[in-house]
Write an enzyme that holds these catalytic residues in place. Structure first.
Site, PDB file in Angstrom:
ATOM      1  N   ASP A   1      -1.867   5.904  -5.119  1.00 35.40           N
ATOM      2  CA  ASP A   1      -2.113   4.963  -4.026  1.00 35.40           C
ATOM      3  C   ASP A   1      -2.480   3.572  -4.537  1.00 35.40           C
ATOM      4  O   ASP A   1      -3.594   3.339  -4.995  1.00 35.40           O
ATOM      5  CB  ASP A   1      -3.235   5.519  -3.139  1.00 35.40           C
ATOM      6  CG  ASP A   1      -3.521   4.616  -1.944  1.00 35.40           C
ATOM      7  OD1 ASP A   1      -2.690   3.719  -1.658  1.00 35.40           O
ATOM      8  OD2 ASP A   1      -4.565   4.796  -1.294  1.00 35.40           O
TER       9      ASP A   1
ATOM     10  N   ASP B   1       0.816  -1.209   0.000  1.00 35.40           N
ATOM     11  CA  ASP B   1       0.000   0.000   0.000  1.00 35.40           C
ATOM     12  C   ASP B   1       0.855   1.267   0.000  1.00 35.40           C
ATOM     13  O   ASP B   1       1.468   1.591   1.025  1.00 35.40           O
ATOM     14  CB  ASP B   1      -0.884  -0.047   1.258  1.00 35.40           C
ATOM     15  CG  ASP B   1      -1.784   1.154   1.400  1.00 35.40           C
ATOM     16  OD1 ASP B   1      -2.028   1.843   0.393  1.00 35.40           O
ATOM     17  OD2 ASP B   1      -2.247   1.397   2.537  1.00 35.40           O
TER      18      ASP B   1
END
Ligand code: NAG
Ligand code: NAG
Length: 375
Positions: free
Chosen positions: A272, A90
């Site tokens: 992201d 992430d």
């Protein structure tokens, strides 16, 4: 002779980039739709993509939201001997955490749990950490462990062990999260794993890159450099926008057939890998979805008729003088319940919908992000 051999071995190791295959599991949306539970979960755990990026007033709170469409994960080993976990890599957070052996939530029952008694290298920390879900906080503890990623080992890595988990976690395909954002964002208060890898001399360059395939297999996380077999043309580099601890860049505008449809006069966006869609302010997203003729269903998804998606226009992201074009094949998401656009409201985030089209490099040494057309 011996020292020459040692030196050669050292060079061979230090110059090697590390490849971690990423798999696509079944998304929580698919799991829940098959069980007829999606609408209920959507109501119970509303999607707030901005939650992760809201300013924090409490240092120990890791915000998370129920993004039902994340699917990519890779495997890491924690402890000695290694216990294997599936983690979401992430770039929108900076902590590593997995379920602990003492977690009794249903979500933990369905995932691998770390048994600290079974590891000879585990060191308990003295602090706790909190994960904030959209509806309340849960606590876990901090520990230090030997982490194995592909064939490298990172010593004394801080990580979180969750003790309770929110209900929606039951259906996600990964056990935990491995954060790849900047150290200032860490809620556990230690050095994130990628920085430790670099500090411990395990990777040749202070950079990582990601190729996200639309197939179940074939995606790759590359630590320590680039792999040109995953893209065509050259990487277009974009300097990071302000020092925010996130992978933030500035977009000049978003256009369809030369018309500015969103991000008029520029906007800042976070790259992201832990968000599935492209997210933007409601007005901008409504405008894009309007141009696509999409309508909002009760779950808040912008749906379009599957049979006409090939007629939809390309959407162009103008960034740092470069044009990045998303064709409908990239931004339309097909699921068992139909077709929706990969655009949802919040603050600007370029998530997996964007990254599948563009191989993405995250260059820490030069504070920049690179995009190139993915193969
Ligand atoms: C954890 O590991 C210890 C030591 O190997 C073992 O005795 C125990 O049964 C394990 N606990 C679980 C829940 O597997
Ligand atoms: C989680 O585990 C329970 C009990 O084993 C099972 O009934 C349920 O279907 C599992 N959920 C998922 C998403 O696999």
């Amino acid at each position: 002779m011996k020292s020459a051999f040692v030196l050669l071995t050292f060079l061979a190791v230090s110059q090697g980039i590390i490849r971690i295959p990423l798999m696509r599991g079944k998304s929580a949306r698919q799991e829940l739709e098959e069980r007829g539970l999606f609408e209920e979960y959507r109501r119970k755990f509303p999607f707030n993509p901005a939650a992760k990026f809201l300013p924090r007033n409490e240092q120990s709170v890791v915000p998370l939201t129920f993004d039902p469409d994340t699917t990519y994960y890779g495997e890491i080993g924690i402890g000695t001997p290694p216990q294997i976990f599936k983690v979401l890599f992430d770039t929108g957070s900076a902590d590593l955490w997995v379920p602990s052996g003492s977690c009794t939530s249903t979500a933990c029952e369905n995932h691998s749990k770390f048994n600290s008694s079974a590891s000879s290298t585990f060191q308990a920390g003295t602090t706790t950490f909190h994960i904030s879900y959209f509806s309340g906080y849960v606590a876990g503890s901090i520990g230090y462990e030997l982490i194995q990623i592909s064939d490298i080992h990172v010593d004394h890595q801080i990580f979180g062990l969750t003790e309770t988990e929110s209900g929606f976690m039951e259906y996600v395909p990964w056990d935990g999260i491995l954060g790849l954002a900047f150290p200032g964002l860490s809620h556990e208060g230690g050095t994130p794993i990628f920085n430790n890898m670099w500090n411990q001399g395990k990777i040749p360059q202070n950079m990582f890159s990601m190729y996200l395939s639309s197939s179940a297999e074939g995606s790759m996380l590359i630590l320590g450099g680039l792999d040109s077999s995953y893209y065509t043309g050259s990487l277009q580099w974009i300097p990071l926008y302000k020092a925010t601890n996130y992978w933030d860049i500035q977009i000049q505008s978003i256009t369809i057939n030369g018309n500015t449809v969103a991000c008029s006069g520029s906007c800042a966006a976070t790259v992201d890998s832990g968000t599935s869609f492209i997210i933007g302010p409601e007005q901008d997203i409504n405008n894009i979805n309007g141009w696509l003729g999409a309508s909002l269903n009760p779950d808040g998804d912008a749906t379009v008729t599957c049979s006409i998606t090939h007629l939809l226009p390309d959407i162009v992201f103008n960034i740092n003088g470069f044009s990045f074009t998303l064709p409908p094949s990239a931004y339309i998401i097909k699921s068992t319940s139909g077709c929706s656009t990969g655009f949802s409201s919040g603050s600007w985030i370029l998530g997996e919908v964007f990254m599948r089209q563009f191989y993405t490099a995250f260059d820490i040494s030069n504070n920049r992000v690179g995009f190139a057309q993915a193969v």
